[in-house]
Design a protein around this motif. Structure first.
Motif, PDB file in Angstrom:
ATOM      1  N   GLY A  63      70.324  18.514  45.075  1.00 51.81           N
ATOM      2  CA  GLY A  63      70.789  17.656  43.980  1.00 51.81           C
ATOM      3  C   GLY A  63      71.352  18.467  42.832  1.00 51.81           C
ATOM      4  O   GLY A  63      72.330  18.062  42.185  1.00 51.81           O
ATOM      5  N   LEU A  64      70.737  19.626  42.585  1.00 57.91           N
ATOM      6  CA  LEU A  64      71.213  20.514  41.519  1.00 57.91           C
ATOM      7  C   LEU A  64      72.616  21.032  41.846  1.00 57.91           C
ATOM      8  O   LEU A  64      73.517  21.005  40.996  1.00 57.91           O
ATOM      9  N   VAL A  65      72.817  21.470  43.086  1.00 57.81           N
ATOM     10  CA  VAL A  65      74.123  21.995  43.505  1.00 57.81           C
ATOM     11  C   VAL A  65      75.172  20.874  43.471  1.00 57.81           C
ATOM     12  O   VAL A  65      76.295  21.076  42.996  1.00 57.81           O
ATOM     13  N   GLU A 115      70.207  16.976  35.115  1.00 60.99           N
ATOM     14  CA  GLU A 115      71.374  16.864  34.213  1.00 60.99           C
ATOM     15  C   GLU A 115      70.913  17.150  32.779  1.00 60.99           C
ATOM     16  O   GLU A 115      70.968  16.290  31.893  1.00 60.99           O
ATOM     17  N   ASN A 116      70.466  18.398  32.584  1.00 57.15           N
ATOM     18  CA  ASN A 116      69.819  18.742  31.317  1.00 57.15           C
ATOM     19  C   ASN A 116      70.761  19.464  30.342  1.00 57.15           C
ATOM     20  O   ASN A 116      70.304  20.188  29.472  1.00 57.15           O
ATOM     21  N   ALA A 117      72.054  19.223  30.508  1.00 56.58           N
ATOM     22  CA  ALA A 117      73.107  19.577  29.529  1.00 56.58           C
ATOM     23  C   ALA A 117      73.487  21.054  29.450  1.00 56.58           C
ATOM     24  O   ALA A 117      74.671  21.372  29.331  1.00 56.58           O
ATOM     25  N   THR A 118      72.503  21.939  29.460  1.00 52.66           N
ATOM     26  CA  THR A 118      72.814  23.362  29.316  1.00 52.66           C
ATOM     27  C   THR A 118      71.890  24.205  30.189  1.00 52.66           C
ATOM     28  O   THR A 118      70.771  23.799  30.511  1.00 52.66           O
ATOM     29  N   HIS A 119      72.386  25.364  30.525  1.00 55.01           N
ATOM     30  CA  HIS A 119      71.575  26.406  31.165  1.00 55.01           C
ATOM     31  C   HIS A 119      71.585  27.639  30.274  1.00 55.01           C
ATOM     32  O   HIS A 119      72.614  27.952  29.659  1.00 55.01           O
ATOM     33  N   GLY A 120      70.473  28.349  30.249  1.00 53.78           N
ATOM     34  CA  GLY A 120      70.440  29.636  29.566  1.00 53.78           C
ATOM     35  C   GLY A 120      69.559  30.601  30.327  1.00 53.78           C
ATOM     36  O   GLY A 120      68.563  30.209  30.947  1.00 53.78           O
ATOM     37  N   SER A 121      69.914  31.876  30.284  1.00 51.81           N
ATOM     38  CA  SER A 121      69.143  32.909  30.986  1.00 51.81           C
ATOM     39  C   SER A 121      67.692  32.906  30.509  1.00 51.81           C
ATOM     40  O   SER A 121      67.415  32.685  29.331  1.00 51.81           O
ATOM     41  N   LEU A 143      69.213  21.071  21.970  1.00 48.72           N
ATOM     42  CA  LEU A 143      70.382  20.621  22.740  1.00 48.72           C
ATOM     43  C   LEU A 143      69.979  19.662  23.849  1.00 48.72           C
ATOM     44  O   LEU A 143      70.664  18.661  24.102  1.00 48.72           O
ATOM     45  N   ARG A 144      68.868  19.949  24.520  1.00 48.19           N
ATOM     46  CA  ARG A 144      68.471  19.068  25.627  1.00 48.19           C
ATOM     47  C   ARG A 144      67.962  17.726  25.092  1.00 48.19           C
ATOM     48  O   ARG A 144      68.226  16.678  25.704  1.00 48.19           O
ATOM     49  N   ALA A 145      67.253  17.713  23.981  1.00 49.64           N
ATOM     50  CA  ALA A 145      66.821  16.433  23.394  1.00 49.64           C
ATOM     51  C   ALA A 145      68.054  15.584  23.073  1.00 49.64           C
ATOM     52  O   ALA A 145      68.059  14.372  23.269  1.00 49.64           O
TER      53      ALA A 145
END
Ligand code: CMP
Length: 142
Positions: A61-63, A112-118, A102-104
Protein backbone atom coordinates in the motif's frame (compact mmCIF):
# COMPACT_ATOMS: atom_id res chain seq x y z
CA UNK A 1 26.46 20.14 14.50
CA UNK A 2 25.31 21.19 11.04
CA UNK A 3 23.63 18.18 9.44
CA UNK A 4 21.84 17.31 6.22
CA UNK A 5 18.53 15.50 6.13
CA UNK A 6 16.29 14.22 3.36
CA UNK A 7 12.65 15.24 2.86
CA UNK A 8 9.81 13.94 0.70
CA UNK A 9 6.61 15.91 0.20
CA UNK A 10 4.37 12.92 -0.47
CA UNK A 11 1.71 12.62 -3.23
CA UNK A 12 -1.22 13.54 -0.95
CA UNK A 13 0.48 16.79 0.11
CA UNK A 14 1.42 17.67 -3.50
CA UNK A 15 -2.24 17.04 -4.47
CA UNK A 16 -3.37 19.47 -1.71
CA UNK A 17 -1.21 22.25 -3.17
CA UNK A 18 0.81 22.66 0.01
CA UNK A 19 4.36 22.26 -1.38
CA UNK A 20 4.97 25.96 -0.75
CA UNK A 21 3.38 25.90 2.70
CA UNK A 22 5.65 23.00 3.69
CA UNK A 23 8.75 24.71 2.23
CA UNK A 24 7.76 27.84 4.15
CA UNK A 25 7.78 25.83 7.39
CA UNK A 26 11.24 24.50 6.55
CA UNK A 27 12.62 27.95 5.82
CA UNK A 28 10.91 29.62 8.78
CA UNK A 29 12.43 26.94 11.01
CA UNK A 30 15.88 27.91 9.74
CA UNK A 31 16.59 25.06 7.34
CA UNK A 32 18.35 25.80 4.08
CA UNK A 33 16.93 23.90 1.09
CA UNK A 34 20.16 22.92 -0.70
CA UNK A 35 18.62 20.60 -3.33
CA UNK A 36 15.08 19.92 -4.54
CA UNK A 37 13.17 18.39 -7.45
CA UNK A 38 9.76 16.99 -8.37
CA UNK A 39 9.49 13.48 -9.68
CA UNK A 40 6.94 10.74 -10.17
CA UNK A 41 8.48 7.64 -8.57
CA UNK A 42 8.50 4.36 -10.43
CA UNK A 43 7.49 1.21 -8.56
CA UNK A 44 11.16 0.16 -8.57
CA UNK A 45 12.29 3.50 -7.10
CA UNK A 46 9.66 3.37 -4.33
CA UNK A 47 10.39 -0.28 -3.51
CA UNK A 48 14.12 0.41 -3.35
CA UNK A 49 13.70 3.49 -1.20
CA UNK A 50 11.51 1.65 1.33
CA UNK A 51 13.37 -1.71 1.06
CA UNK A 52 13.79 -1.92 4.86
CA UNK A 53 9.97 -2.20 5.12
CA UNK A 54 9.52 -4.87 2.44
CA UNK A 55 8.19 -7.53 4.83
CA UNK A 56 5.73 -5.21 6.57
CA UNK A 57 1.99 -5.55 5.95
CA UNK A 58 1.74 -1.92 4.85
CA UNK A 59 4.54 -2.19 2.23
CA UNK A 60 2.44 -2.75 -0.92
CA UNK A 61 0.00 0.00 0.00
CA UNK A 62 2.90 2.33 0.76
CA UNK A 63 4.50 1.69 -2.65
CA UNK A 64 1.14 2.09 -4.41
CA UNK A 65 0.57 5.42 -2.64
CA UNK A 66 4.09 6.73 -3.22
CA UNK A 67 3.76 6.04 -6.97
CA UNK A 68 0.22 7.49 -7.21
CA UNK A 69 1.40 11.00 -8.14
CA UNK A 70 4.40 13.32 -8.07
CA UNK A 71 6.51 13.90 -4.98
CA UNK A 72 9.02 16.62 -4.11
CA UNK A 73 12.35 15.38 -2.78
CA UNK A 74 14.71 17.80 -1.04
CA UNK A 75 17.89 18.05 0.98
CA UNK A 76 17.66 20.30 4.06
CA UNK A 77 20.68 21.60 5.89
CA UNK A 78 20.87 23.06 9.38
CA UNK A 79 21.85 22.68 12.99
CA UNK A 80 20.69 19.26 14.30
CA UNK A 81 18.70 18.94 11.07
CA UNK A 82 17.61 15.28 11.37
CA UNK A 83 15.90 15.67 14.74
CA UNK A 84 14.58 19.19 14.14
CA UNK A 85 13.00 18.09 10.85
CA UNK A 86 11.37 15.14 12.64
CA UNK A 87 10.02 17.49 15.30
CA UNK A 88 8.55 19.73 12.59
CA UNK A 89 6.87 16.73 10.90
CA UNK A 90 5.37 15.22 14.05
CA UNK A 91 4.73 11.54 14.76
CA UNK A 92 4.75 9.08 11.82
CA UNK A 93 1.25 8.02 12.80
CA UNK A 94 -0.69 11.27 12.37
CA UNK A 95 -3.10 10.23 15.13
CA UNK A 96 -0.17 10.90 17.48
CA UNK A 97 1.12 14.05 15.76
CA UNK A 98 1.13 17.17 17.95
CA UNK A 99 -0.87 20.23 16.91
CA UNK A 100 1.07 22.51 14.62
CA UNK A 101 3.19 19.76 13.09
CA UNK A 102 3.16 19.05 9.35
CA UNK A 103 1.48 15.67 9.81
CA UNK A 104 -1.21 17.10 12.14
CA UNK A 105 -1.97 19.69 9.46
CA UNK A 106 -1.59 17.72 6.21
CA UNK A 107 -1.71 13.93 6.79
CA UNK A 108 -4.70 11.86 5.68
CA UNK A 109 -3.71 8.49 7.19
CA UNK A 110 -0.72 6.56 8.56
CA UNK A 111 0.44 5.80 5.00
CA UNK A 112 -0.66 9.14 3.51
CA UNK A 113 1.17 11.07 6.20
CA UNK A 114 2.18 14.04 4.00
CA UNK A 115 5.95 14.00 4.51
CA UNK A 116 8.91 11.71 4.99
CA UNK A 117 12.09 12.60 6.81
CA UNK A 118 15.28 10.67 7.53
CA UNK A 119 15.41 8.99 10.95
CA UNK A 120 19.21 9.27 11.42
CA UNK A 121 22.25 10.87 9.81
CA UNK A 122 23.14 7.45 8.32
CA UNK A 123 19.68 7.14 6.73
CA UNK A 124 19.97 10.73 5.53
CA UNK A 125 23.25 10.00 3.74
CA UNK A 126 21.77 6.90 2.09
CA UNK A 127 18.50 8.61 1.12
CA UNK A 128 20.21 11.73 -0.26
CA UNK A 129 22.49 9.55 -2.42
CA UNK A 130 19.47 7.54 -3.60
CA UNK A 131 17.91 10.63 -5.22
CA UNK A 132 20.63 13.24 -5.77
CA UNK A 133 23.97 13.33 -7.51
CA UNK A 134 26.70 15.44 -5.91
CA UNK A 135 26.27 18.03 -8.69
CA UNK A 136 22.61 18.56 -7.79
CA UNK A 137 23.39 19.67 -4.23
CA UNK A 138 24.04 23.38 -3.78
CA UNK A 139 25.60 24.19 -0.39
CA UNK A 140 25.13 27.83 0.66
CA UNK A 141 27.84 30.27 1.50
CA UNK A 142 25.32 32.94 2.55
P1 CMP B 1 7.80 7.37 6.26
O1 CMP B 1 8.48 8.34 7.15
O2 CMP B 1 7.75 7.69 4.81
O3 CMP B 1 8.51 5.93 6.44
C1 CMP B 1 7.82 4.73 6.19
C2 CMP B 1 6.37 4.96 5.91
O4 CMP B 1 5.56 3.81 6.02
C3 CMP B 1 5.81 5.90 6.96
O5 CMP B 1 6.29 7.20 6.77
C4 CMP B 1 4.31 5.71 6.74
O6 CMP B 1 3.86 6.43 5.60
C5 CMP B 1 4.26 4.22 6.41
N1 CMP B 1 3.89 3.42 7.56
C6 CMP B 1 4.68 3.09 8.60
N2 CMP B 1 4.03 2.32 9.48
C7 CMP B 1 2.79 2.15 8.98
C8 CMP B 1 1.65 1.44 9.43
N3 CMP B 1 1.66 0.74 10.58
N4 CMP B 1 0.56 1.48 8.66
C9 CMP B 1 0.55 2.17 7.50
N5 CMP B 1 1.60 2.85 7.01
C10 CMP B 1 2.72 2.85 7.75
Amino acid sequence: TIERTFSIVKPNAVAKNVIGAIFNRFETAGFKIIATKMLHLTKEQAEGFYAEHKDRPFFNGLVEFMTSGPVVVSVLEGENAVQRHRDLMGATNPSNALAGTLRADYADSFTENATHGSDSTDSAAREITYFFGEGEICPRTR
